[in-house]
Write an enzyme that holds these catalytic residues in place. Structure first.
Site, PDB file in Angstrom:
ATOM      1  N   PHE A   8      28.807  43.514   7.375  1.00 59.18           N
ATOM      2  CA  PHE A   8      28.410  43.314   5.982  1.00 59.18           C
ATOM      3  C   PHE A   8      29.053  44.350   5.064  1.00 59.18           C
ATOM      4  CE2 PHE A   8      24.996  41.089   8.101  1.00 59.18           C
ATOM      5  CZ  PHE A   8      24.543  40.137   7.204  1.00 59.18           C
ATOM      6  N   ASP A   9      29.617  43.863   3.967  1.00 54.48           N
ATOM      7  CA  ASP A   9      29.947  44.724   2.843  1.00 54.48           C
ATOM      8  C   ASP A   9      28.614  45.183   2.240  1.00 54.48           C
ATOM      9  OD1 ASP A   9      31.391  45.819   0.614  1.00 54.48           O
ATOM     10  OD2 ASP A   9      30.914  44.010  -0.521  1.00 54.48           O
TER      11      ASP A   9
END
Length: 215
Positions: A9-10
């Site tokens: 995940f960013d």
């Protein structure tokens, strides 16, 4: 769901809406150079990409000016700006569903790792992640492909790329995934848009966090 086991995940624009803290920090830095920026759309472009790149691209800073700009940015950011931030609706539910399904969750962000950990702790989200990987404070590791490679090495899963997917809101996330031979999911609730994510070549594009679980 059987296809992916590792979810990268960013952070900014994917887990949290960090616009206020980042743009206020940028405004603080620009004021040090005598620039009074009132165009929020221009400031919003700083969310996601490496800061130095944005200072040089949008304000014509030299590399040296950009580095000093980052120092000014961090004056505001570390003094509370990082918490001018909120978690997107549906993200805690998504993370819980993925953990309940036995998935491995990793953060891969171009934000300095120290700040990423503080933000995730602040919002009680660190408990969902098996690994939190970010940029280095000296900017020697800041591009998304570098951060992703670092995350995979840090967690020791570089050999499982076919079981991984990178999730982010900007083209940098998609390009970073491609450079590391990973599939990608672009999200439309962040700071990118459909055209940007399509042009970058996202494998999937979703409008709401819980759609990620359905892929």
């Amino acid at each position: 769901m059987a296809k992916y086991h590792y979810y990268l995940f960013d952070l900014d624009g994917t887990i949290t809406d960090s616009e206020m803290g980042i743009t206020n920090s940028v405004k603080h830095a620009l004021k040090k150079y005598g620039i009074e920026e009132t165009d929020q759309d221009k400031l919003r472009k700083f969310v996601g990409p490496p800061l130095a790149d944005s200072f040089m691209k949008y304000y014509g800073f030299t590399k040296e000016q950009a580095q000093k700009g980052i120092e000014y940015y961090r004056e505001y950011y570390t003094n509370g700006g990082m918490f001018e931030n909120e978690v997107y609706d549906g993200i805690p539910e998504l993370l819980q569903k993925l953990k309940d399904a036995g998935k491995v969750l990793i953060v891969a962000t171009s934000k300095p790792e120290l700040f990423a950990k503080q933000i995730l702790d602040h919002f009680d989200l660190s408990k969902y992640f098996d690994c939190i990987a970010g940029a280095s404070m000296d900017e020697s590791r800041v591009n998304k492909d570098e951060v992703i490679a670092y995350a995979l090495d840090l967690y020791g899963v570089s050999e499982h790329k076919k079981e991984m997917v990178m999730i982010g809101d900007r083209e940098h996330d998609i390009f970073g995934a491609k450079k590391n031979d990973l599939d990608s999911i672009g999200v439309l609730f962040g700071f990118g848009d459909l055209n940007e994510l399509k042009a970058a070549g996202a494998d999937y594009i979703v409008e709401h966090p819980l759609e990620i679980f359905d892929i």
